[in-house]
Design a protein around this motif. Sequence first.
Motif, PDB file in Angstrom:
ATOM      1  N   LYS A 197       5.519   1.221  35.217  1.00  0.00           N
ATOM      2  CA  LYS A 197       4.778   1.045  36.593  1.00  0.00           C
ATOM      3  C   LYS A 197       6.512   1.856  37.261  1.00  0.00           C
ATOM      4  N   ARG A 198       6.160   3.298  37.668  1.00  0.00           N
ATOM      5  CA  ARG A 198       7.858   4.135  37.933  1.00  0.00           C
ATOM      6  C   ARG A 198       7.435   4.030  39.679  1.00  0.00           C
ATOM      7  N   PHE A 199       6.681   4.023  39.764  1.00  0.00           N
ATOM      8  CA  PHE A 199       6.539   4.247  41.463  1.00  0.00           C
ATOM      9  C   PHE A 199       5.524   2.906  41.970  1.00  0.00           C
ATOM     10  N   THR A 200       6.049   2.674  43.441  1.00  0.00           N
ATOM     11  CA  THR A 200       5.487   1.869  44.391  1.00  0.00           C
ATOM     12  C   THR A 200       4.215   2.448  44.202  1.00  0.00           C
ATOM     13  N   LYS A 201       3.017   1.471  44.867  1.00  0.00           N
ATOM     14  CA  LYS A 201       1.913   1.748  45.038  1.00  0.00           C
ATOM     15  C   LYS A 201       1.418   2.823  46.016  1.00  0.00           C
ATOM     16  N   HIS A 202       0.416   3.726  46.103  1.00  0.00           N
ATOM     17  CA  HIS A 202       0.033   4.071  46.733  1.00  0.00           C
ATOM     18  C   HIS A 202       1.129   4.889  47.352  1.00  0.00           C
ATOM     19  N   ASN A 203       2.534   5.496  46.661  1.00  0.00           N
ATOM     20  CA  ASN A 203       3.454   6.121  46.823  1.00  0.00           C
ATOM     21  C   ASN A 203       4.426   6.848  46.243  1.00  0.00           C
ATOM     22  N   VAL A 239       1.013  10.364  22.260  1.00  0.00           N
ATOM     23  CA  VAL A 239       1.317  11.150  23.663  1.00  0.00           C
ATOM     24  C   VAL A 239       2.072  10.634  24.622  1.00  0.00           C
ATOM     25  N   ASN A 240       2.716  11.377  25.091  1.00  0.00           N
ATOM     26  CA  ASN A 240       3.333  10.634  26.161  1.00  0.00           C
ATOM     27  C   ASN A 240       3.743  12.106  26.798  1.00  0.00           C
ATOM     28  N   VAL A 241       2.627  11.456  28.518  1.00  0.00           N
ATOM     29  CA  VAL A 241       2.920  11.662  30.013  1.00  0.00           C
ATOM     30  C   VAL A 241       4.360  12.216  30.568  1.00  0.00           C
ATOM     31  N   CYS A 242       4.929  12.711  30.562  1.00  0.00           N
ATOM     32  CA  CYS A 242       5.730  12.233  31.586  1.00  0.00           C
ATOM     33  C   CYS A 242       6.048  13.310  32.881  1.00  0.00           C
ATOM     34  N   HIS A 243       6.983  12.190  33.616  1.00  0.00           N
ATOM     35  CA  HIS A 243       7.459  13.198  35.600  1.00  0.00           C
ATOM     36  C   HIS A 243       8.242  13.303  35.563  1.00  0.00           C
ATOM     37  N   GLU A 259       8.445  25.337  37.370  1.00  0.00           N
ATOM     38  CA  GLU A 259       7.565  25.446  36.747  1.00  0.00           C
ATOM     39  C   GLU A 259       6.307  24.240  37.137  1.00  0.00           C
ATOM     40  N   PHE A 260       7.474  22.675  37.932  1.00  0.00           N
ATOM     41  CA  PHE A 260       6.601  21.682  37.279  1.00  0.00           C
ATOM     42  C   PHE A 260       6.765  21.365  39.499  1.00  0.00           C
ATOM     43  N   GLU A 261       7.230  22.026  40.023  1.00  0.00           N
ATOM     44  CA  GLU A 261       6.979  22.520  41.796  1.00  0.00           C
ATOM     45  C   GLU A 261       5.691  21.227  41.701  1.00  0.00           C
ATOM     46  N   GLU A 262       4.424  22.587  41.560  1.00  0.00           N
ATOM     47  CA  GLU A 262       3.575  21.826  41.843  1.00  0.00           C
ATOM     48  C   GLU A 262       2.835  21.038  41.339  1.00  0.00           C
ATOM     49  N   SER A 263       3.081  21.048  40.131  1.00  0.00           N
ATOM     50  CA  SER A 263       2.136  19.575  38.849  1.00  0.00           C
ATOM     51  C   SER A 263       3.820  19.199  38.325  1.00  0.00           C
ATOM     52  N   PRO A 264       4.129  17.983  38.508  1.00  0.00           N
ATOM     53  CA  PRO A 264       5.672  17.048  38.089  1.00  0.00           C
ATOM     54  C   PRO A 264       5.039  16.434  37.198  1.00  0.00           C
ATOM     55  N   PHE A 265       4.074  16.244  36.609  1.00  0.00           N
ATOM     56  CA  PHE A 265       3.454  15.685  34.973  1.00  0.00           C
ATOM     57  C   PHE A 265       2.954  17.348  34.128  1.00  0.00           C
ATOM     58  N   PHE A 266       3.722  16.542  32.727  1.00  0.00           N
ATOM     59  CA  PHE A 266       3.673  17.124  31.588  1.00  0.00           C
ATOM     60  C   PHE A 266       2.990  16.312  30.818  1.00  0.00           C
ATOM     61  N   SER A 297       9.009   8.974  30.780  1.00  0.00           N
ATOM     62  CA  SER A 297       7.893   8.881  30.752  1.00  0.00           C
ATOM     63  C   SER A 297       6.900   7.670  31.473  1.00  0.00           C
ATOM     64  N   TYR A 298       5.854   7.510  31.820  1.00  0.00           N
ATOM     65  CA  TYR A 298       4.594   6.866  32.616  1.00  0.00           C
ATOM     66  C   TYR A 298       3.808   7.017  31.900  1.00  0.00           C
ATOM     67  N   ILE A 299       2.645   7.632  30.832  1.00  0.00           N
ATOM     68  CA  ILE A 299       1.889   6.927  30.612  1.00  0.00           C
ATOM     69  C   ILE A 299       1.915   7.262  28.813  1.00  0.00           C
ATOM     70  N   GLN A 300       2.066   5.989  27.908  1.00  0.00           N
ATOM     71  CA  GLN A 300       1.859   6.576  26.628  1.00  0.00           C
ATOM     72  C   GLN A 300       1.283   5.715  25.940  1.00  0.00           C
ATOM     73  N   VAL A 301       0.373   6.317  24.842  1.00  0.00           N
ATOM     74  CA  VAL A 301      -0.477   6.051  24.078  1.00  0.00           C
ATOM     75  C   VAL A 301      -0.446   6.177  22.562  1.00  0.00           C
TER      76      VAL A 301
END
Length: 305
Positions: A197-203, A239-243, A259-266, A297-301
Amino acid sequence: TLAHIRPIRNFLLTLSNLDKRPPLVHKLSMVVRRMWHARRFKAHISPHECVQEIVVLSKGRFGLDKEADPFELLVWMLNTLHGMVRKKKTSVVYETVRGEMQVATWKVQDMLQDDMVEDVEATILTMPFLALSLELPPTPLFTHPSTDDEDERANIPQVALGTLLQRYNGTTTVETNGLVRQYTVTNLPAYIVCHVKRFTKHNMSEKNLTVVNFPVRNVPFGDLLHVHGSTSVTYDLVVNVCHVGHQGKSAVDGAVLTEFEESPFFAYVRQGENLWFRVHDLQVEPVMPQMLFLSDSYIQVWQRN
């Protein structure tokens, strides 16, 4: 992410009578089949039909014209797919990623009024979970001033994955909104989804830059979570989804990644024993395993051994 959870991937690859399936299942299955085709040129894979179906079914909650939380999308996809393919109240989705935990709850007011805290009766509920949300420690208000990128990296706080998992070991208590809760995992799924949980809710602009340290192989989730009968169970990261950090700047390596300016997740995805690839939109490139630790890291499987 779903395409690299093996049981769900295999189900979508071998699903028959696609024309009789719900549109989302049909289109998602076609995307997965194109991704895993041995000879198809991957840049020709178009997920737009599947995305349009997601926009319709989610009633505009997710779409191409606005930023959305990928974790919320993942949970929505898991629940929606389960509802579409389930048989006798279960499905390959829930059988793969859903675990179970017990939640004991006390009222703070009752604990303050009773001299013997251990005598206060708790309300215990057993509930399923699709992911373990990991709470990062608060960002320090004050840090030492830095003059270069190396000093700036030294000021970023770090925490071990095992420390974050202590929230669910059955002994740690968490106090929120006048309630004290204790989480005990009782059943581990074949694949564990962890949400940092890196972000505040809805922000999505207010981000906690804390670095999460983790091994990629043989993590003893059973021992870390004190799961009865599963203390020897280990998991490997698949899987390691990052921001990417604020304004396209990585929190760790300090490099500006335009390259991540429009889509910050990979995503980093594992293929085979120790081959890792970085996936960002249509760009897929092999990377060294050490690269996994240079992003937030944001989501890991995790896959059970």
